[in-house]
Write a protein that holds these residues in place. Structure first.
Motif, short mmCIF file in Angstrom:
data_model
loop_
_atom_site.label_atom_id
_atom_site.label_comp_id
_atom_site.label_asym_id
_atom_site.label_seq_id
_atom_site.Cartn_x
_atom_site.Cartn_y
_atom_site.Cartn_z
N LEU A 76 0.86 -1.17 0.00
CA LEU A 76 0.00 0.00 0.00
C LEU A 76 0.90 1.23 0.00
O LEU A 76 1.67 1.45 0.95
CB LEU A 76 -0.91 0.01 1.23
N TRP A 77 0.81 2.00 -1.08
CA TRP A 77 1.65 3.18 -1.28
C TRP A 77 0.84 4.42 -0.93
O TRP A 77 -0.23 4.64 -1.50
CB TRP A 77 2.12 3.26 -2.72
N LEU A 78 1.35 5.25 -0.03
CA LEU A 78 0.64 6.45 0.41
C LEU A 78 1.31 7.70 -0.15
O LEU A 78 2.52 7.90 -0.01
CB LEU A 78 0.63 6.53 1.94
N GLY A 79 0.50 8.53 -0.77
CA GLY A 79 0.98 9.85 -1.17
C GLY A 79 0.92 10.81 0.00
O GLY A 79 0.29 10.52 1.02
N GLU A 80 1.57 11.95 -0.13
CA GLU A 80 1.53 12.90 0.99
C GLU A 80 1.76 14.33 0.54
O GLU A 80 2.47 14.60 -0.44
CB GLU A 80 2.59 12.53 2.04
N HIS A 81 1.09 15.23 1.23
CA HIS A 81 1.43 16.64 1.29
C HIS A 81 1.19 17.07 2.73
O HIS A 81 0.35 16.49 3.43
CB HIS A 81 0.58 17.47 0.31
N VAL A 82 1.90 18.09 3.16
CA VAL A 82 1.78 18.52 4.55
C VAL A 82 0.53 19.35 4.76
O VAL A 82 -0.15 19.26 5.77
CB VAL A 82 3.04 19.31 4.98
N PHE A 83 0.18 20.18 3.76
CA PHE A 83 -0.99 21.05 3.86
C PHE A 83 -1.35 21.53 2.45
O PHE A 83 -0.60 21.30 1.49
CB PHE A 83 -0.74 22.25 4.78
N ARG A 84 -2.48 22.21 2.34
CA ARG A 84 -2.88 22.84 1.07
C ARG A 84 -2.61 24.33 1.14
O ARG A 84 -3.27 25.05 1.90
CB ARG A 84 -4.37 22.61 0.80
N PRO A 85 -1.65 24.82 0.36
CA PRO A 85 -1.48 26.27 0.28
C PRO A 85 -2.69 26.90 -0.41
O PRO A 85 -3.14 26.42 -1.45
CB PRO A 85 -0.21 26.44 -0.57
N ALA A 86 -3.23 27.95 0.16
CA ALA A 86 -4.39 28.61 -0.44
C ALA A 86 -4.00 29.26 -1.76
O ALA A 86 -3.02 29.99 -1.86
CB ALA A 86 -4.95 29.67 0.52
N GLY A 87 -4.76 28.96 -2.80
CA GLY A 87 -4.54 29.59 -4.10
C GLY A 87 -3.20 29.30 -4.73
O GLY A 87 -2.61 30.15 -5.37
N TYR A 88 -2.69 28.07 -4.58
CA TYR A 88 -1.37 27.77 -5.13
C TYR A 88 -1.40 27.71 -6.65
O TYR A 88 -2.42 27.38 -7.26
CB TYR A 88 -0.81 26.48 -4.53
N GLY A 89 -0.25 28.03 -7.26
CA GLY A 89 -0.16 28.05 -8.71
C GLY A 89 0.81 27.04 -9.29
O GLY A 89 0.98 26.97 -10.50
N SER A 90 1.46 26.26 -8.44
CA SER A 90 2.43 25.28 -8.92
C SER A 90 1.74 24.18 -9.69
O SER A 90 0.61 23.79 -9.38
CB SER A 90 3.19 24.67 -7.73
N GLU A 91 2.42 23.66 -10.71
CA GLU A 91 1.89 22.57 -11.51
C GLU A 91 2.70 21.31 -11.30
O GLU A 91 3.93 21.34 -11.21
CB GLU A 91 1.91 22.93 -13.01
N HIS A 92 2.00 20.18 -11.21
CA HIS A 92 2.66 18.89 -11.06
C HIS A 92 3.48 18.59 -12.32
O HIS A 92 3.07 18.95 -13.43
CB HIS A 92 1.61 17.79 -10.84
N PRO A 93 4.64 17.92 -12.19
CA PRO A 93 5.48 17.65 -13.36
C PRO A 93 4.80 16.82 -14.44
O PRO A 93 5.22 16.86 -15.60
CB PRO A 93 6.67 16.86 -12.76
N THR A 94 3.75 16.07 -14.10
CA THR A 94 3.06 15.28 -15.12
C THR A 94 1.88 16.04 -15.73
O THR A 94 1.08 15.46 -16.47
CB THR A 94 2.56 13.95 -14.55
N THR A 95 1.74 17.34 -15.44
CA THR A 95 0.68 18.14 -16.05
C THR A 95 0.79 18.05 -17.57
O THR A 95 1.86 18.17 -18.14
CB THR A 95 0.79 19.61 -15.61
N GLY A 96 -0.36 17.84 -18.23
CA GLY A 96 -0.36 17.66 -19.68
C GLY A 96 -0.61 16.23 -20.09
O GLY A 96 -0.89 15.95 -21.24
#
Length: 295
Positions: free
Chosen positions: A31-51
């Protein structure tokens, strides 16, 4: 021999424990778990697999459940006996590696050696900014973290003087606690890093069979170029349980496949979710815990 694992993200710890307990009984490998620490409000970063085709259209949304993977895996280890405990992926550059070492060693020993430490360099710039970690140095920071972690897991006393971390000699643990490092990412630099430093690789996103073959072929070429040999699992998420589609991956030597848990663990009640996961396990030909014990 190949494996079938599950990738989970956006679930509470209680949900993950329920899922893991059932998956362990049914014979899923990890079982593989993804993670982020929190959600930044209004973030603009794009995941490297976008597209490319995305399973989660918005990775950190206002209602996304975020959990600490080591707390979740400690709880999972307490109610399971064989399923491996993976991270896909853990952004180790966000933390001091000695703290990560302490958490990973604790879960590895408590689980009886089931941890698969999947590492990514991170992509959410706002997450780094809030934690006071320079985003532009995340790649070199990740590599230095891996170096310190491996020394921490060795059981030996060591000091460190690097670009990002410096400390006097210390010992993290009184005995060796080896943990495989599974490096993630599909970009050319990420593939080169995995081939050079990793014990295994985990694909980002859900590549098609053709995309997966291209990525794994390049990894194998790079490993040969770096003079590395031996077993090197390549974990690839797949979008279906269709045996014909899975056979396409395996015909090209891609044997360690991972399904999205939220496509199988579905239903309005615990009983319905268990029935659906059981049906998937039967279709995939997995060996239940009872089968494994009886043989």
């Amino acid at each position: 021999m190949g494996s079938i694992g599950l990738s989970a993200y956006g679930m509470t710890v209680a949900e993950l424990v329920e899922l893991a307990s059932c998956a362990d009984e049914l014979g899923f490998d990890a079982l593989w778990l993804g993670e982020h620490v929190f959600r930044p409000a209004g973030y603009g970063s794009e995941h490297p697999t976008t597209g490319t085709v995305q399973h989660h259209t918005t990775i950190v949304d206002t209602d996304t459940e975020l959990t600490d993977p080591w707390i979740a895996h400690a709880a999972i280890a307490a109610v399971t006996s064989r399923i491996k405990l993976g991270t896909a992926v853990y952004v180790t550059a966000l933390r001091h590696p000695l703290l990560t070492a302490r958490a990973t060693i604790s879960v590895q020993e408590f689980s009886g050696g089931r941890v698969l430490f999947g590492v990514g360099s991170g992509w959410l710039e706002e997450e780094f900014a809030a934690l006071g970690v320079p985003f532009r140095s995340r790649f070199s920071r990740t590599e230095e973290c891996i170096d310190i972690l491996r020394k921490s897991w060795s059981g030996a006393e060591f000091g460190h003087a690097g670009k990002h971390f410096t400390f006097e000699p210390l010992q993290v643990h009184p005995r060796p606690t080896p943990i495989p490092v599974v490096l993630g990412g599909n970009t050319p630099p990420a593939l080169a890093r995995a081939a050079r430093l990793g014990d295994a690789w985990f694909a980002s996103g859900t590549p098609t069979p053709d995309e997966a073959v291209e990525l794994v072929t390049e990894l194998r070429r790079l490993r040969e170029e770096f003079g590395r040999s031996g077993d090197f699992p390549c974990y690839v998420r797949v979008a279906t349980t269709d045996p014909d589609v899975l056979a396409r991956y395996r015909a090209n030597g891609i044997d360690d496949l991972v399904l999205w848990a939220d496509t199988l663990w579905v239903g309005d009640s615990p009983e319905e979710r268990r029935r659906n996961l059981t049906a998937a396990a039967n279709l995939l030909g997995l060996r239940t815990l009872d089968d494994a014990v009886s043989r």
